[in-house]
Design a protein around this motif. Structure first.
Motif, PDB file in Angstrom:
ATOM      1  N   SER A 200       0.881  -1.142   0.220  1.00 34.66           N
ATOM      2  CA  SER A 200       0.175  -0.067   0.051  1.00 34.66           C
ATOM      3  C   SER A 200       0.924   1.301   0.125  1.00 34.66           C
ATOM      4  O   SER A 200       1.692   1.298   0.821  1.00 34.66           O
ATOM      5  CB  SER A 200      -0.995  -0.041   1.205  1.00 34.66           C
ATOM      6  OG  SER A 200      -1.912  -1.091   1.202  1.00 34.66           O
ATOM      7  N   GLY A 208      -4.129   5.392  -1.170  1.00 37.31           N
ATOM      8  CA  GLY A 208      -3.192   4.283  -1.695  1.00 37.31           C
ATOM      9  C   GLY A 208      -2.406   4.859  -3.054  1.00 37.31           C
ATOM     10  O   GLY A 208      -1.787   6.051  -2.906  1.00 37.31           O
ATOM     11  N   THR A 210      -3.188   0.626  -3.475  1.00 33.13           N
ATOM     12  CA  THR A 210      -2.832  -0.722  -2.880  1.00 33.13           C
ATOM     13  C   THR A 210      -2.572  -1.892  -3.926  1.00 33.13           C
ATOM     14  O   THR A 210      -3.498  -1.809  -4.869  1.00 33.13           O
ATOM     15  CB  THR A 210      -3.597  -1.287  -1.823  1.00 33.13           C
ATOM     16  OG1 THR A 210      -3.915  -0.334  -0.834  1.00 33.13           O
ATOM     17  CG2 THR A 210      -2.954  -2.572  -1.260  1.00 33.13           C
ATOM     18  N   ALA A 233      -5.560   0.300   1.977  1.00 37.08           N
ATOM     19  CA  ALA A 233      -5.393  -0.818   2.258  1.00 37.08           C
ATOM     20  C   ALA A 233      -6.156  -1.904   1.737  1.00 37.08           C
ATOM     21  O   ALA A 233      -7.166  -1.790   0.943  1.00 37.08           O
ATOM     22  CB  ALA A 233      -5.402  -0.938   3.819  1.00 37.08           C
ATOM     23  N   ASP A 234      -5.984  -3.298   1.948  1.00 33.40           N
ATOM     24  CA  ASP A 234      -6.785  -4.320   1.394  1.00 33.40           C
ATOM     25  C   ASP A 234      -7.018  -5.143   2.491  1.00 33.40           C
ATOM     26  O   ASP A 234      -6.543  -6.389   2.721  1.00 33.40           O
ATOM     27  CB  ASP A 234      -6.150  -4.991   0.288  1.00 33.40           C
ATOM     28  CG  ASP A 234      -7.066  -6.071  -0.319  1.00 33.40           C
ATOM     29  OD1 ASP A 234      -8.222  -6.024  -0.351  1.00 33.40           O
ATOM     30  OD2 ASP A 234      -6.360  -7.335  -0.928  1.00 33.40           O
TER      31      ASP A 234
END
Length: 258
Positions: A200, A208, A210, A233-234
């Protein structure tokens, strides 16, 4: 001579000192102020001398600390422990065997339209390099930044053999893991070797992007998929699952065509 004359003494009376009667008291000594002061000074000096001798204590001997045990000095500098992401990967033996694939593969037709729409929503296909195909959001549709996706697929068959494909697989894996500083083998494994990374990009916009990257080597063919979204983020692993799904589909298509 008349009677009056008989009563007059003919000689003068002598003045005599009083007689000291033996056994009487002796007159005291005359004490002068100088004598009294000297005596008092002597007494004071004697008192101080006595007090000093009585109260004086011998000073305790100072304890001498025991000598410190000598610590051996190491000549080698201890290396600092590295985090799991910073550890160098163990040397991997070079694979052997005959090359399975002999023809180059076009990457764009290997990913079905249904899959690209699922991952990019409104994909627009483009191809700049022979080994690489890309799908990004078409300019005809306006979506929020966090709904912007990008999918990139790289496929190359190495005619030099399995060893060259393995060498390039390690090089691209190293490049993909530079920023996240780690990679994870696919579970279950796919092909002869596989990995995934996730990174990220931090920034003031908090958008991001990401990027999830998945790489697969099957015999002398190398496949790499990047799936990106503009999010910080993921947390649910959606990007990694998407990239893995595309990479597995491409690997199956390459094997079927070979």
């Amino acid at each position: 001579m008349n009677d009056n004359q008989g009563s007059i003494p003919t000689t003068a009376a002598r003045n005599t000192a009083p007689t000291v009667v033996s056994g009487g008291t002796r007159p005291g000594l005359l004490v002068t102020p100088a004598l009294f002061g000297g005596a008092m000074a002597a007494v004071v000096v004697m008192v101080f001398v006595v007090l000093f001798l009585v109260t004086r204590e011998a000073e305790p001997a100072r304890a001498v600390p025991p000598p410190k045990a000598s610590v051996p000095v190491e000549t080698e500098t201890a290396s600092e422990p590295t985090t799991p992401g910073e550890q160098e990967p163990a040397a991997e033996p070079e694979p052997t065997g005959a090359a399975r694939f002999t023809k180059d593969v076009e990457p764009c037709p290997l990913v079905g339209e249904e899959l690209t729409k699922k991952l990019v929503l409104f994909p627009q296909q483009s191809q700049i390099y022979k080994e690489e195909c890309e799908w990004s959001l078409t300019g005809k549709v306006m979506l929020p930044d966090n709904m912007t996706h990008n999918l990139k697929v790289y496929v190359k068959v190495f005619g030099e053999g399995v060893g060259k494909a393995h060498e390039q697989f390690l090089a691209r894996r190293q490049e993909a893991s530079l920023l996240p500083r780690t990679f994870t083998p696919l579970v279950p494994p796919v092909g002869d070797a596989s990995y995934s990374t996730l990174y990220s990009m931090t920034g003031g916009t908090n958008q991001g992007p990401t990027t999830a990257t998945v790489g697969i080597r099957t015999s002398n063919a190398l496949i790499e998929v990047e799936y990106q979204r503009r999010v910080p983020a993921d947390p649910t692993g959606r990007l990694t699952r998407g990239a893995t799904e595309v990479a597995v589909a491409v690997a199956k298509a390459v094997e079927s065509a070979g």
